[in-house]
Design a protein around this motif. Structure first.
Motif, PDB file in Angstrom:
ATOM      1  N   ASN A  30      42.605  26.363  48.156  1.00 33.17           N
ATOM      2  CA  ASN A  30      42.069  25.330  47.273  1.00 33.17           C
ATOM      3  C   ASN A  30      41.010  25.885  46.319  1.00 33.17           C
ATOM      4  O   ASN A  30      40.921  25.505  45.168  1.00 33.17           O
ATOM      5  N   TYR A  31      40.179  26.825  46.790  1.00 32.04           N
ATOM      6  CA  TYR A  31      39.144  27.393  45.936  1.00 32.04           C
ATOM      7  C   TYR A  31      39.673  28.614  45.184  1.00 32.04           C
ATOM      8  O   TYR A  31      40.355  29.463  45.762  1.00 32.04           O
ATOM      9  N   MET A  32      39.313  28.685  43.886  1.00 29.75           N
ATOM     10  CA  MET A  32      39.582  29.891  43.108  1.00 29.75           C
ATOM     11  C   MET A  32      38.353  30.232  42.270  1.00 29.75           C
ATOM     12  O   MET A  32      37.567  29.340  41.925  1.00 29.75           O
ATOM     13  N   TYR A  33      38.186  31.513  41.970  1.00 28.32           N
ATOM     14  CA  TYR A  33      36.973  32.018  41.332  1.00 28.32           C
ATOM     15  C   TYR A  33      37.327  33.071  40.278  1.00 28.32           C
ATOM     16  O   TYR A  33      38.309  33.801  40.426  1.00 28.32           O
ATOM     17  N   TRP A  34      36.453  33.152  39.269  1.00 27.08           N
ATOM     18  CA  TRP A  34      36.480  34.293  38.365  1.00 27.08           C
ATOM     19  C   TRP A  34      35.109  34.970  38.399  1.00 27.08           C
ATOM     20  O   TRP A  34      34.081  34.317  38.230  1.00 27.08           O
ATOM     21  N   TYR A  35      35.129  36.284  38.649  1.00 28.07           N
ATOM     22  CA  TYR A  35      33.935  37.093  38.629  1.00 28.07           C
ATOM     23  C   TYR A  35      34.090  38.182  37.559  1.00 28.07           C
ATOM     24  O   TYR A  35      35.197  38.621  37.262  1.00 28.07           O
ATOM     25  N   ALA A  81      36.054  37.147  21.369  1.00 29.16           N
ATOM     26  CA  ALA A  81      35.614  38.287  22.175  1.00 29.16           C
ATOM     27  C   ALA A  81      34.415  39.003  21.539  1.00 29.16           C
ATOM     28  O   ALA A  81      34.369  39.205  20.308  1.00 29.16           O
ATOM     29  N   ALA A  82      33.477  39.377  22.389  1.00 32.58           N
ATOM     30  CA  ALA A  82      32.276  40.116  21.969  1.00 32.58           C
ATOM     31  C   ALA A  82      32.153  41.374  22.834  1.00 32.58           C
ATOM     32  O   ALA A  82      32.635  41.396  23.969  1.00 32.58           O
ATOM     33  N   PRO A  83      31.508  42.425  22.309  1.00 29.97           N
ATOM     34  CA  PRO A  83      31.349  43.656  23.095  1.00 29.97           C
ATOM     35  C   PRO A  83      30.703  43.421  24.458  1.00 29.97           C
ATOM     36  O   PRO A  83      30.995  44.146  25.416  1.00 29.97           O
ATOM     37  N   SER A  84      29.846  42.392  24.551  1.00 31.45           N
ATOM     38  CA  SER A  84      29.178  42.100  25.823  1.00 31.45           C
ATOM     39  C   SER A  84      30.158  41.616  26.895  1.00 31.45           C
ATOM     40  O   SER A  84      29.806  41.548  28.082  1.00 31.45           O
ATOM     41  N   GLN A  85      31.374  41.285  26.485  1.00 40.46           N
ATOM     42  CA  GLN A  85      32.374  40.842  27.453  1.00 40.46           C
ATOM     43  C   GLN A  85      33.237  41.994  27.968  1.00 40.46           C
ATOM     44  O   GLN A  85      34.158  41.782  28.768  1.00 40.46           O
ATOM     45  N   THR A  86      32.925  43.206  27.523  1.00 38.42           N
ATOM     46  CA  THR A  86      33.567  44.384  28.108  1.00 38.42           C
ATOM     47  C   THR A  86      33.160  44.472  29.569  1.00 38.42           C
ATOM     48  O   THR A  86      31.976  44.552  29.893  1.00 38.42           O
ATOM     49  N   SER A  87      34.149  44.432  30.459  1.00 39.86           N
ATOM     50  CA  SER A  87      33.858  44.362  31.885  1.00 39.86           C
ATOM     51  C   SER A  87      35.169  44.441  32.665  1.00 39.86           C
ATOM     52  O   SER A  87      36.255  44.493  32.084  1.00 39.86           O
ATOM     53  N   VAL A  88      35.041  44.439  33.968  1.00 42.55           N
ATOM     54  CA  VAL A  88      36.210  44.281  34.841  1.00 42.55           C
ATOM     55  C   VAL A  88      36.140  42.877  35.425  1.00 42.55           C
ATOM     56  O   VAL A  88      35.102  42.475  35.962  1.00 42.55           O
ATOM     57  N   TYR A  89      37.225  42.154  35.295  1.00 38.21           N
ATOM     58  CA  TYR A  89      37.264  40.762  35.727  1.00 38.21           C
ATOM     59  C   TYR A  89      38.116  40.647  36.992  1.00 38.21           C
ATOM     60  O   TYR A  89      39.228  41.166  37.065  1.00 38.21           O
ATOM     61  N   PHE A  90      37.546  39.950  37.970  1.00 35.47           N
ATOM     62  CA  PHE A  90      38.254  39.746  39.236  1.00 35.47           C
ATOM     63  C   PHE A  90      38.450  38.261  39.480  1.00 35.47           C
ATOM     64  O   PHE A  90      37.511  37.463  39.361  1.00 35.47           O
ATOM     65  N   CYS A  91      39.660  37.928  39.818  1.00 34.32           N
ATOM     66  CA  CYS A  91      39.991  36.589  40.271  1.00 34.32           C
ATOM     67  C   CYS A  91      40.051  36.615  41.791  1.00 34.32           C
ATOM     68  O   CYS A  91      40.451  37.632  42.391  1.00 34.32           O
ATOM     69  N   GLU A 102      36.264  34.075  53.911  1.00 34.98           N
ATOM     70  CA  GLU A 102      36.752  35.261  53.210  1.00 34.98           C
ATOM     71  C   GLU A 102      37.350  34.909  51.864  1.00 34.98           C
ATOM     72  O   GLU A 102      38.150  33.967  51.754  1.00 34.98           O
ATOM     73  N   LEU A 103      36.962  35.676  50.846  1.00 34.35           N
ATOM     74  CA  LEU A 103      37.594  35.586  49.538  1.00 34.35           C
ATOM     75  C   LEU A 103      38.670  36.659  49.445  1.00 34.35           C
ATOM     76  O   LEU A 103      38.459  37.802  49.876  1.00 34.35           O
ATOM     77  N   PHE A 104      39.811  36.313  48.886  1.00 33.73           N
ATOM     78  CA  PHE A 104      40.888  37.252  48.638  1.00 33.73           C
ATOM     79  C   PHE A 104      40.872  37.577  47.141  1.00 33.73           C
ATOM     80  O   PHE A 104      40.991  36.674  46.316  1.00 33.73           O
ATOM     81  N   PHE A 105      40.729  38.856  46.827  1.00 36.91           N
ATOM     82  CA  PHE A 105      40.589  39.269  45.438  1.00 36.91           C
ATOM     83  C   PHE A 105      41.875  39.861  44.885  1.00 36.91           C
ATOM     84  O   PHE A 105      42.668  40.482  45.615  1.00 36.91           O
ATOM     85  N   GLY A 106      42.042  39.702  43.576  1.00 39.86           N
ATOM     86  CA  GLY A 106      43.077  40.422  42.873  1.00 39.86           C
ATOM     87  C   GLY A 106      42.631  41.845  42.587  1.00 39.86           C
ATOM     88  O   GLY A 106      41.521  42.242  42.948  1.00 39.86           O
ATOM     89  N   GLU A 107      43.494  42.610  41.929  1.00 38.11           N
ATOM     90  CA  GLU A 107      43.210  44.025  41.661  1.00 38.11           C
ATOM     91  C   GLU A 107      42.289  44.219  40.458  1.00 38.11           C
ATOM     92  O   GLU A 107      41.810  45.320  40.221  1.00 38.11           O
ATOM     93  N   GLY A 108      42.049  43.172  39.699  1.00 39.29           N
ATOM     94  CA  GLY A 108      41.139  43.278  38.565  1.00 39.29           C
ATOM     95  C   GLY A 108      41.847  43.439  37.232  1.00 39.29           C
ATOM     96  O   GLY A 108      42.971  43.945  37.159  1.00 39.29           O
ATOM     97  N   SER A 109      41.165  43.000  36.176  1.00 41.81           N
ATOM     98  CA  SER A 109      41.637  43.177  34.797  1.00 41.81           C
ATOM     99  C   SER A 109      40.519  43.842  34.017  1.00 41.81           C
ATOM    100  O   SER A 109      39.429  43.273  33.919  1.00 41.81           O
ATOM    101  N   ARG A 110      40.807  45.050  33.509  1.00 51.35           N
ATOM    102  CA  ARG A 110      39.767  45.799  32.787  1.00 51.35           C
ATOM    103  C   ARG A 110      39.873  45.476  31.312  1.00 51.35           C
ATOM    104  O   ARG A 110      40.893  45.777  30.672  1.00 51.35           O
TER     105      ARG A 110
END
Lengths: 114, 112
Positions: A30-35, A81-91, A102-110
């Motif tokens: 039920n819960y989902m997150y973006w980091y 998009a701005a340069p400050s948004q350069t990052s790795v994003y995890f769902c 426990e949170l289950f993470f994806g592999e990330g989007s760079r």
């Protein structure tokens, strides 16, 4: 089960462009997150959702939008998009009953914004 | 701001030694703590958790200790192996919230 699937894995954007990072989970959580994770830093919460149709801001929501039309999908939208948004994003996703948080993470989007 | 932080950014150990990774938290209302392991280029993975009504919990080669008096959490890895090389994060939750707060992470380097 595939778990949490993120696409794309890598993306380069120009300043001012828009894009959507896709996230899907097949665990009926039920819960989902973006980091986002900047180099040498921890994970900063951008947005989260407690169920379909419900989303809430996290610590660093500016410049992002989300939607949760189904239990499975939680896309993250960058409008200008701005340069400050350069990052790795995890769902991530989690189930809010049971004995663990426990949170289950994806592999990330760079993402790189130039 | 962050309610959870780590004492050291990098920890180097020899293969076979025991490793201890520390974490300090500031929120007295924190009642649930999790350790995650993040290997290079991957997402974090759950290692072990502990609730505030416990002071110790053991898993396979890992032990988490919680000292609520000084708001300190540690992760002990026995007989550290090269495959343990990763960044380790602690995270906490409080007050019935399901949203964890993550610290910056400690990079564990295991030398053969």
């Amino acid at each position: 089960n595939a778990g949490v699937t993120q696409t794309p894995k890598f993306r380069i954007l120009k300043i001012g462009q828009s894009m959507t990072l896709q996230c899907a989970q097949d665990m009926n959580h039920n819960y989902m997150y973006w980091y986002r994770q900047d180099p040498g830093m921890g994970l900063k919460l951008i947005y989260y959702s407690v169920g379909a149709g419900i989303t809430d801001k996290g610590e660093v929501p500016n410049g992002y939008n989300v939607s949760r039309s189904t239990t499975e999908d939680f896309p993250l939208r960058l409008e200008l998009a701005a340069p400050s948004q350069t990052s790795v994003y995890f769902c991530a996703s989690s189930w809010t009953s049971g004995n663990t948080g426990e949170l289950f993470f994806g592999e990330g989007s760079r993402l790189t914004v130039l | 701001g962050e309610s959870v932080g780590l004492h050291l950014p990098t920890l180097s150990v020899q293969e076979g030694d025991n490793s201890i990774i520390n974490c300090a938290y500031s929120n007295s209302a924190s009642d649930y703590f999790i350790w995650y392991k993040q290997e290079s280029g991957k997402g974090p993975q759950f290692i072990i958790d502990i609730r505030s009504n416990m002071d110790k919990r053991q898993g396979q080669r890992v032990t988490v200790l919680l000292n609520k008096t000084v708001k300190h959490l540690s992760l002990q890895i026995a007989a550290t192996q090269p495959g343990d090389s990763a960044v380790y994060f602690c995270a906490d939750r409080s007050g019935g919230s399901y949203i964890p707060t993550f610290g910056r992470g400690t990079s564990l380097i295991v030398h053969p």
